[in-house]
Design an enzyme around this catalytic site. Structure first.
Site, PDB file in Angstrom:
ATOM      1  CD  GLU A 212       0.260  45.999 -12.809  1.00 16.52           C
ATOM      2  OE1 GLU A 212       0.018  45.927 -11.848  1.00 16.52           O
ATOM      3  OE2 GLU A 212       0.744  45.020 -13.408  1.00 16.52           O
TER       4      GLU A 212
ATOM      5  CG  ASP B 199       0.528  41.178 -14.397  1.00 16.41           C
ATOM      6  OD1 ASP B 199      -0.108  41.994 -13.516  1.00 16.41           O
ATOM      7  OD2 ASP B 199       1.432  40.496 -14.232  1.00 16.41           O
TER       8      ASP B 199
HETATM    9  C1  BGC Z   1      -1.029  41.921 -10.426  1.00 15.50           C
HETATM   10  C2  BGC Z   1      -0.618  41.280  -9.217  1.00 15.50           C
HETATM   11  C3  BGC Z   1       0.188  40.058  -9.356  1.00 15.50           C
HETATM   12  C4  BGC Z   1       1.483  40.528  -9.971  1.00 15.50           C
HETATM   13  C5  BGC Z   1       2.363  39.369 -10.365  1.00 15.50           C
HETATM   14  C6  BGC Z   1       0.594  42.039 -10.504  1.00 15.50           C
HETATM   15  O1  BGC Z   1       0.777  43.563 -10.962  1.00 15.50           O
HETATM   16  O2  BGC Z   1      -1.877  42.856 -10.311  1.00 15.50           O
HETATM   17  O3  BGC Z   1      -1.850  40.650  -8.653  1.00 15.50           O
HETATM   18  O4  BGC Z   1       0.361  39.526  -8.185  1.00 15.50           O
HETATM   19  O5  BGC Z   1       1.048  41.290 -10.988  1.00 15.50           O
HETATM   20  O6  BGC Z   1       1.784  38.712 -11.562  1.00 15.50           O
END
Ligand code: BGC
Length: 533
Positions: free
Chosen positions: A244, A202
């Site tokens: 991501e 993430d």
């Molecule tokens: C996730 C979100 C989250 C954020 C902070 C992102 O990219 O997909 O749902 O709020 O990271 O952790």
């Protein structure tokens, strides 16, 4: 280095929110034991790998992306043994499992932060980024700009400001501190040792901060991420690392390294352009963004999606395009959130099955590994009045029973959708199982048809000229199977399509339609065709 072709190249992923799928113990929250009973359903869709959203102990201020313990399971979702049972049960069905890992930040409830704020001399103080003033790194944008006025928040106990790129309940970890690297590698090994198949990492662009930069995509960040990749290659070959990073394609390129960083990166910018093209009846946004997408190192892969658990992000479009998208897809102010749209797939498409089919077939025709979001397999609706992004995270609708068959509790973690046309009493898995034309049946049909064609799974893409802005055509080709001509009418009116030189069979016509050579293929409004000779 990445194998020339690894398992994730040909896979379809399914994004699973454990809390939302099935509650086995009647506490109103989905859990691993419940999800185990639904693995046959997930398998039946034709997917290969489940991405499990954060399942760690957490105060859930950001739905689990605020982790309070990196090596545990949230008690509402079960125990570590339940997680292992889920993993075994998935593997027994030939389904792989990747989990979210949030390396950039944790929760203020994490014992590291609690120790750090309480004592300046604690070894954990250096795990976070502190300052006496809120002035440093001022070139860094605020991501959750609808709720956070600054990336700095003053902590009374600590007597200093701490740095956070997301909610102020999520302090960023300090990657200038070597102990943070060690902790994170230990966390990764913990889950890899349990047998998971990889990570969706993430928010990776934000690991480091440097004055005079926007604190994104910094060279130091890539050095750490390569270290993570080395760990996988040396100790856990065959597992996948997915980034991501909501960035432009050219900025994503470094996340692949020379094939020595991420195996897979989400392709964020293509997503809004699919919706844009469908609404405008104009293929150019799709052609433009794919033309702007650079080649990636051998063995690496893009990942694509139509919707996920977040708002439909409009960060990767121009301000004018964003405004247009809001007007078109979020006419009510409440539908807008942050720089995006808090709606699910089917409501975005006005519950129009033609649009649903055209968009899904288009998405499944593109290069990259596709991900489906739970609930979209039956065309679930949303509740824009719930806070934050929760409207797209409501309980899965299994049947017309109490709480949509999701839970026996009096109160579920979020209310089930109970208003037409997405009411659980009429829109649920049980009803759709008995309907050969249901969204569920079509989802299975689309996935099975795609996965049966090596060209659609991993072929090269060649544009095919059409003189109609609304008619998009391209061919996917591979040595492993026949070429597939992908043809779409993005407009709301019938169009003549291209003229095939040989007879072609439409894989998407369930009645098995053949179009003769030499005659233009008639395209119904919002239609999709996968044609083979
Ligand atoms: C996730 C979100 C989250 C954020 C902070 C992102 O990219 O997909 O749902 O709020 O990271 O952790």
């Amino acid at each position: 280095m990445t194998e020339p072709k690894a398992w994730f190249h040909d896979a379809v992923f399914f994004e699973l929110n454990i809390r939302a799928y099935r509650d086995s113990d009647g506490d109103g929250n989905g859990d691993f034991r419940g999800a185990i009973t639904k693995l046959d359903h997930i398998k039946s869709l034709g997917v290969d790998c489940i991405w499990v959203q954060p399942m760690y102990p957490s105060p859930l201020r950001d739905d689990g992306y605020d982790i309070a313990d990196y090596t545990g399971i949230h008690p509402d979702f079960g125990t570590l043994d339940d997680f292992k049972a889920f993993l075994d049960a998935a593997h027994a069905r030939g389904l792989r499992v990747v989990i979210d890992v949030v390396m950039n930040h944790c929760s203020i409830d994490h014992p590291w932060f609690q120790a750090a704020r309480a004592d300046r001399n604690s070894p954990y103080r250096d795990y976070f980024v502190w300052s006496d003033t809120p002035d440093k790194y001022s070139e860094s944008r605020i991501i959750f700009l609808d709720v956070e006025p600054s990336n700095w928040t003053y902590d009374e106990v600590a007597g200093q400001y701490f740095w956070h790129r997301f909610y102020s309940s999520q302090p960023d970890l300090n990657y200038d501190c070597p102990a943070v690297h060690d902790e994170m590698l230990r966390v990764l090994r913990f889950w890899l040792d349990l047998g998971i198949d990889g990570f969706r990492a993430d928010a990776v662009p934000y690991l480091y901060e440097r004055e005079g930069t926007n604190c994104e995509n910094l060279p130091e960040t890539h050095v750490f991420l390569k270290k993570v990749r080395r760990l996988l290659d040396e100790e856990y070959p065959g597992r996948v690392l997915i980034a991501e990073a909501n960035q432009w394609p050219e900025d994503l390129l470094p996340y692949f390294g020379d094939g020595d960083e991420f195996h897979v990166c989400f392709h964020f910018p293509i997503m809004p352009r699919l919706y844009m093209a469908l609404k405008r009846g104009d293929k150019m946004p799709i052609i433009d963004i794919l033309s702007r997408t650079p080649p990636i190192p051998p063995g690496t892969q893009w990942m694509t999606f139509l919707r996920n658990h977040d708002e439909l992000t409009l960060e990767m479009v121009t301000p004018e395009e964003r405004q247009w998208m809001w007007e078109q897809y979020a006419p009510e102010p409440r539908m807008r959130l942050n720089l995006g749209i808090r709606r699910r797939l089917m409501p975005l498409l006005d519950n129009d099955r033609r649009r649903w089919l055209a968009l899904n077939a288009l998405f499944l025709s593109l290069p990259g590994t596709p991900i489906l979001y739970y609930g979209d397999e039956i065309g679930m609706g949303d509740d824009i009045w719930l806070p934050d992004r929760h409207g797209c995270r409501t309980p899965m609708q299994w049947s017309a029973d109490k709480n949509a068959g999701f839970s026996a509790a009096e109160r579920t973690y979020l209310p089930v959708i109970d208003e037409p046309p997405y009411d659980y009493r009429t829109l649920n898995v049980a009803v759709q199982e008995n309907d050969p034309d249901s969204i569920l049946a079509l989802t299975r049909f689309l996935l099975a048809t795609r996965q049966a064609q090596p060209a659609l799974r991993s072929g090269a893409l060649e544009w095919v000229e059409t003189d109609d802005a609304a008619v998009l055509a391209f061919q996917r080709t591979t040595e492993d199977g026949p070429p597939v001509l992908c043809l779409f009418n993005l407009s709301d009116s019938p169009r003549p399509g291209i003229t095939p030189l040989t007879d072609v069979r439409d894989l998407l016509a369930r009645e098995g339609r053949v179009y003769p050579a030499g005659q233009p293929i008639p395209l119904a409004s919002f239609s999709a065709h996968w044609l083979v000779a």
